[in-house]
Design a protein around this motif. Sequence first.
Motif, PDB file in Angstrom:
ATOM      1  N   VAL A   1      87.353 -48.871  21.181  1.00  0.00           N
ATOM      2  CA  VAL A   1      88.127 -50.078  21.458  1.00  0.00           C
ATOM      3  C   VAL A   1      87.143 -51.199  21.749  1.00  0.00           C
TER       4      VAL A   1
ATOM      5  N   THR B   1      82.807 -53.626  25.235  1.00  0.00           N
ATOM      6  CA  THR B   1      83.819 -52.628  25.574  1.00  0.00           C
ATOM      7  C   THR B   1      83.685 -52.262  27.044  1.00  0.00           C
TER       8      THR B   1
ATOM      9  N   ASN C   1      95.439 -50.035  27.298  1.00  0.00           N
ATOM     10  CA  ASN C   1      94.730 -49.471  28.445  1.00  0.00           C
ATOM     11  C   ASN C   1      95.685 -49.013  29.546  1.00  0.00           C
TER      12      ASN C   1
ATOM     13  N   PRO D   1      91.253 -46.406  27.552  1.00  0.00           N
ATOM     14  CA  PRO D   1      91.544 -47.321  26.447  1.00  0.00           C
ATOM     15  C   PRO D   1      91.567 -46.611  25.099  1.00  0.00           C
ATOM     16  N   CYS D   2      92.531 -47.010  24.263  1.00  0.00           N
ATOM     17  CA  CYS D   2      92.801 -46.300  23.014  1.00  0.00           C
ATOM     18  C   CYS D   2      93.258 -47.304  21.962  1.00  0.00           C
ATOM     19  N   ARG D   3      92.843 -47.121  20.728  1.00  0.00           N
ATOM     20  CA  ARG D   3      93.223 -48.011  19.621  1.00  0.00           C
ATOM     21  C   ARG D   3      94.546 -47.564  19.015  1.00  0.00           C
TER      22      ARG D   3
ATOM     23  N   ASP E   1      95.148 -50.726  13.709  1.00  0.00           N
ATOM     24  CA  ASP E   1      94.015 -51.354  13.036  1.00  0.00           C
ATOM     25  C   ASP E   1      94.400 -51.530  11.576  1.00  0.00           C
TER      26      ASP E   1
ATOM     27  N   ASP F   1      94.630 -52.563  20.990  1.00  0.00           N
ATOM     28  CA  ASP F   1      94.185 -51.490  21.876  1.00  0.00           C
ATOM     29  C   ASP F   1      95.079 -51.465  23.114  1.00  0.00           C
TER      30      ASP F   1
ATOM     31  N   CYS G   1      97.838 -42.864  20.177  1.00  0.00           N
ATOM     32  CA  CYS G   1      97.533 -42.929  21.605  1.00  0.00           C
ATOM     33  C   CYS G   1      98.521 -42.182  22.496  1.00  0.00           C
TER      34      CYS G   1
END
Length: 312
Positions: A268, A257, A186, A72-74, A77, A184, A107
């Motif tokens: 995330v 999370t 995934n 998982p990565c943001r 934002d 986010d 990402c």
Amino acid sequence: QPMPVVSTLNSWDGRVKANAAIVTAGMVGSTAGEQPGTISIYATNNTDVVVDINGYFTKASTSTLAFYPMTPCRVVDTRQANGAFGSPMMVGGVPREFPMLDSPSPCAIPSNAKAYSLNFTVVPNGHAVGYLQTWPYGVAQPLVSTLNDLTGTVVANAAIVPAGNDQFGSIWAYTTDSTDLVIDINGYFAPPGPGGLSLYPSTPCRVLDTREVDGGQPVVGDLTGNVAGSACAPPANAQAYVLNASSLPSGPLGYLTLWPDGHPQPLVSTLNALDGALASNMAIVPTDNGFIDAYVAGLTQLLLDLSGYFAP
């Protein structure tokens, strides 16, 4: 199929709630006489219900897509510095384009991605957000919603969103009211290739209920869930789980999370419950060893339900 002991969403205080779910299509030739593709819905109390669809899974072929899990990565934002993936915040009533593949995307999503497995979180600073919509660039704005936030708290919901038809695989987001937005990722869907996975749906099954372990004490901080060794017993070759996470917090819960066991905790979130209300969200969680990790930023009971898994 018989009604399973799981939940999809909860609304104890009567608010409008949304939650993503991947649901197995009903079987052809059911003895109950349903039409092929039927699903069953049960609510404990009288309510209207709205069901939106953003895709379907079918038998693998040269024209279908495979799933590629990611830690998982943001991606976005809007509370951060100005830019394609940062501020300004969403303006109510004004769609905003997010170029998912543009450089420097935080990402590194591959350019062949045709759809994204995302988690959207609205951070409205205390005022109501009627709804959030998301859809692919190049498509007319649809009459659907991704999440609702009439109470003005922080709310998250998962969504599988197709990539737009521009060079950046862009998506649109629209909110009825001004709010910060966090996105986010995934995993993504792309043409079959090395590492690509298929979905194997299963009868929904409860993996974890902390009310039934260790004397029913709520949890806080880090914990590890043995999904492969649970009563649901997904096969050992599963490389990502389709889960529904529900938190029953003892007070304000900053965030939950979920991420693959053995990896560092990513920046995330899966769900939020700052108002102390029961919250749920779907999550596709990668795994290397049949375990997943969780972090809860507040005392809570945690439930995890499994509805399928991705495997070669």
